[in-house]
Structure formats: C-alpha cells, structure tokens
Enzyme design. Structure first.
Site, short mmCIF file in Angstrom:
data_model
loop_
_atom_site.label_atom_id
_atom_site.label_comp_id
_atom_site.label_asym_id
_atom_site.label_seq_id
_atom_site.Cartn_x
_atom_site.Cartn_y
_atom_site.Cartn_z
N LYS A 37 33.30 58.85 -13.01
CA LYS A 37 33.29 60.29 -12.76
C LYS A 37 33.66 61.05 -14.02
O LYS A 37 33.08 62.10 -14.32
CB LYS A 37 34.27 60.63 -11.63
CG LYS A 37 34.40 62.13 -11.38
CD LYS A 37 35.29 62.44 -10.18
CE LYS A 37 35.38 63.96 -10.00
NZ LYS A 37 36.11 64.33 -8.77
N HIS A 69 -6.57 38.22 -1.87
CA HIS A 69 -6.13 39.61 -1.72
C HIS A 69 -5.38 39.82 -0.41
O HIS A 69 -5.64 40.77 0.32
CB HIS A 69 -7.31 40.58 -1.84
CG HIS A 69 -8.04 40.46 -3.14
ND1 HIS A 69 -7.42 40.67 -4.35
CD2 HIS A 69 -9.32 40.15 -3.43
CE1 HIS A 69 -8.29 40.49 -5.33
NE2 HIS A 69 -9.46 40.17 -4.80
#
Length: 522
Positions: A138, A282
């Site tokens: 922070k 595929h």
C-alpha cells in the site's frame, strides 16, 4: 544526518536470503528479523534485531502474534511526505521501515499433503506475513516490498547503480504482492469451500463473489493464431488424468491449439472402458472406435476418416504395442497420447522427432471434474456452469417408437451418444459396430450436419445408428436418415413436435429412443 534505512526480513523460503541480507548491510541497512530467519542470518554473522527486541513485546500465542505491532506497521505505513504522519511517529518513538522482505507459510504445500490434519492446515494460514506485505505494498512509494526471492539481485543491482528504485519498479513489486496475497487467500477459500462440501454442509454453489486462482506453467509460443499471445496456467492441485500430470516423452513443446486438442481427445477416450481410439482435428472427433485390442480400435478409427486424421491428434486408452505404433507411424500426426508404451513401440514412434508423444492416465480423466466450474469468457465477465458430466440411466431410456432397437443397435446407440456429447453443436454422429462412420458438426440447423454425416458415411450408413445432441424440431432428420438406410436413432426428445418425428420413424421402420438429456457444446 540521514536516518538509517531498515529492512524487515521474515521468509519461509530461505533461498538466497543470506547473500541478499549481506548486500543490504553493505549498503547501510539495519536488519530486523523473526524466528528462524533471524537465527540463520545471525549464524552467518549478519547483525539482526529480533522483532521482539524491536517492538519491546514478546512473541505470543505460539508465534501467531509477533509482527502485529504499531511500531512495525506504523513504521511501514507512514507516508514520508506527510508531516502529520512523521510527527506522530516521532511522538510515539517509531522509526520508519524502508523495506519489507516476506514470503509466506506454504499453505498450498500443506493442503496438498495426503491425509493432512485439519489443525495443521489452520496453523499454516499466515496472518502476519500477508499483513506486512499488504501494508508495504500500500505504501510502495516509500517502502520497497519483496515477496519473490527471484527479485533479490535485480533490486540490489538497481539500488547500487541508482541509489533507489524507480516509481514504476516499486509499483510493479507492489502489484506482485497483491497478486501473491490474493492467490494465497483464494487457495485458503477454496480449501474451506471443499472441506465444507465434503462434510455435507449445504453452501451456495455460485458465491456472490467468485475468485479463481491458477498458477502459470509457461508462456506459449502463441495462441490460436500467431498474432495472439498466450500462456498456460494450472489449478493449484493437479489431478491424475490431466495434461499437467502427463509425461512428454518426445517432440517439441506443445502449442495452444495442441493443448486444446489434447483436452478434446482425452475427454472422449475417457468415456469408454473398452479399448478406444480417438482421432481429433480442431477439437472435433473425425474418427472414434472401440475394438478388441487397441490396434483394432485405432485401425477402425483411422478408416472412419483417413482424410481428416492427417495432421491430427490420436488418443488411445490402452498401452501402445509395436503393431499399433507401426500403424501410427504410417501417417502424419501431431500428437499421440496413451497411458503407456511398450519399449519397442516407443522407440519406433520416437523416430519421428517432431511427433509429440504423451504418457497420460486417460482413465482418470472422468474424475477430474468433481469440483470446479466450466468457464467461458465473455466481454466484461464470465459465464460459469457445472461441467457436462451427466449421463442417462440405461433403465430410464424411453423407447418411443413401435420398433425397438435390436441389442447390437442399442450398443451402437449408446456409443454414438457418448461421442456426440463431445461434438460441436449442432451435432450428428452416425455409428456402426462401435465405430463412427459419419460426423456432422457446428451447423446452424440440424438438417445440415445430418446431411454432412450421411454424405461422408455413404454406404456405411446402411443399418447404422444416428445420435443427435439435441431434439428434432422437424421430422426432416428422420427422413434423411431413412433415405440413408439408418435403422435406429437416439436423441434427447422434448420438442413440441416430437410426435412428428416419432410418426416418421414408425412409417420408415426406424427405432428411436429418448434420453431426456441434451448435450449442447458451444
């Protein structure tokens, strides 16, 4: 006189920490440390201030509380440019802390242990570490925060050359911390959720906030296309039967499309206990067959579509013998996947240096979706659902036509149904003698995939069966099937026009059964 810089070092992973601390001391840092980290640094001659001496407060609750103190967090969180913050530190006799070096108790490693004790799991939830990291992240503009030992020496080099880290570098390290702590908390939340589920506690399947966490395995060369970047991530706990537990025995690295196709192939192969061969192109099957042996299964799957299998992927749910290896080697394939290989078979397959050979426990795949979600990314969000693992009960099949399927036809119907579940919708599978003879996929109506499957099957459609992943809105599929000589159909049922299809079957002498289950795959 400039105030001395201070670094808190408290790490579980001790990799390179001694050398790193030595470098910091050389640059004038004062080291504050805890527990075993302090012991290791002290043994190496590095002067450290024990955290209890620094705070003036003893560690307590068996180490649960040691860094949770205003003197620690005040020194981390105070903004140096804020005069009021600095005045308050002075009033309380608190010094600034300029670097926080922390990595966390291995909660993940704890929960991955076999039959781990619940109390041990709870004790390995780190509280002080994440709090230190979050506080420092922070206030990253004033505090350098490090959670990854791999960053130590890049940071040392930059400090030596420039005297400080750039804003962007500090920002990047803070980002890394919040990614690290969010992953840590997500693993804990996942453990709690699964533990409650095992205890039979009824909890919301789809929580109000869904936090998912995965670990990066590798960056891939590219995605579906060369202009797309891609990476592979895995779940925290990998199970048998997945790609992550597979052994790559030969060939170059797997691509994005390879991995996608592997998933499609093993998903189908795992449906069957009998010797099974699956050819994928595929992500759609081009040939699936069962056989007396794995060689028989592969030969039949190959003959189902010897054109589309070129450059495809083959999954086999039995050990590959030399006979099967010779058959595999006779065509161009990208990948072969099997639970094992005879030594002679493996040596033969390896003669093709670019053939990727995977050893994978395919039979275990059916068990991997007991937990978790099937997830699809959409713009601005995700769709989340259960995995499609439901199957019909043979005793609950509805025989809706006058003619009932013969025993052989019923076996073929069940086989075709298991395959059509894994074909892109709208999907039609024609099968005979436990082998696909025609597959139609991905069309915008149900008639076109039927015609596609029949056109490939040709005379093989005679006395074959047909499976559809969803119901028939019109009797046209039945009419096309009858022209091709198909003798039995399996479909979910549930259309308001079911009677039209049933009537057409009765007129054409076709048996039809309803499963009551739809298997759309989009």
């Amino acid at each position: 006189m400039m105030e001395k810089k201070r670094a808190i070092i408290s790490v579980y992973d001790k990799k390179n920490v001694v050398e790193f601390a030595k470098r910091l001391v050389e640059m004038g840092y004062e080291i504050i440390s805890t527990g075993k980290t302090a012991d290791i640094l002290s043994k190496e001659g590095i002067i450290t201030i024990n955290i209890s001496d620094y705070t003036g407060f003893p560690e307590m609750l068996e180490g649960r509380v040691k860094t949770l103190h205003p003197k620690v967090h005040g020194g981390i969180l105070a903004r140096r440019k804020n005069e009021e913050h600095m005045w308050e530190l002075k009033q309380q006799g608190i010094s600034t802390i300029d670097m926080v070096v922390v990595n966390l108790y291995p909660f993940k490693n704890t929960v991955l242990k076999e039959k781990v004790d619940f109390e041990e799991v709870i004790e390995n939830i780190d509280i002080g570490g994440p709090t230190l990291l979050r506080a420092a992240a922070k206030n990253f503009e004033d505090v350098i925060v490090i959670c990854d030992p791999e960053d130590y020496f890049d940071i040392i080099d930059e400090l030596r050359v420039k005297g400080d880290l750039s804003f962007d570098k500090r920002f990047e390290l803070a980002l890394k911390v919040f990614e690290h702590t969010s992953h840590y908390d997500a693993v804990i939340a996942d453990y709690f959720r699964k533990t409650l589920k095992k205890k039979g506690v009824q909890i919301e399947k789809f929580p109000e906030t869904l936090t998912l966490t995965f670990e990066k395995v590798e960056k891939l060369r590219y995605g579906e296309n060369p202009h797309q970047e891609a990476a592979l991530y895995k779940e925290v706990k990998t199970k048998k039967g997945t790609l992550f537990s597979a052994e790559i025995l030969n060939g170059k690295e797997l691509s994005f499309n390879n991995i996608n196709d592997i998933e499609a192939a093993v998903t189908i192969a795992a449906e069957f206990k009998e010797p099974c061969a699956v050819a994928i192109k595929h992500t759609n099957p081009c040939g699936v067959a069962l056989g007396e042996s794995i060689y028989d299964a592969f030969t039949r799957a190959y003959n189902a579509d010897p054109v589309s299998i070129f450059g495809g992927i083959v999954a086999l749910n039995r050990k590959v013998d030399i006979e099967t290896a010779k058959a595999l080697n006779s065509i161009f394939l990208e990948i072969v996947i099997a639970p094992d290989y005879d030594e002679e078979a493996l040596n033969l397959l390896k003669q093709k240096k670019n053939l990727r050979i995977l050893k994978m426990e395919i039979s275990e795949y059916k068990n991997i979706h007991e937990d978790g979600f099937d997830i699809k990314k959409i713009g601005g969000g995700i769709l989340v659902q259960d995995f499609d693992s439901m199957d019909f009960d043979l005793n609950e099949l509805k025989y809706v036509t006058k003619l009932k399927p013969a025993e052989r036809e019923l076996k073929d119907l069940i086989f075709a149904w298991k395959v059509v579940k894994h074909v892109k919708s709208n999907a039609i599978v024609i099968a005979k003698d436990l082998c696909t003879v025609g597959i139609g996929m991905g069309q915008v109506n149900r008639l076109w995939p039927t015609q596609q499957a029949i056109s490939w099957a040709k005379e093989k459609a005679q006395n074959a069966v047909l499976a559809s992943d969803a119901f028939f809105p019109f009797p046209d599929v039945v009419e096309e099937a009858a022209k091709a000589g198909i003798k039995a159909i399996i479909q979910p049922g549930g259309s308001i026009r079911d009677e039209e299809s049933i009537k057409a079957c009765d007129e054409k002498g076709i048996a039809m059964v309803f499963t009551g289950i739809r298997h759309f795959k989009h």
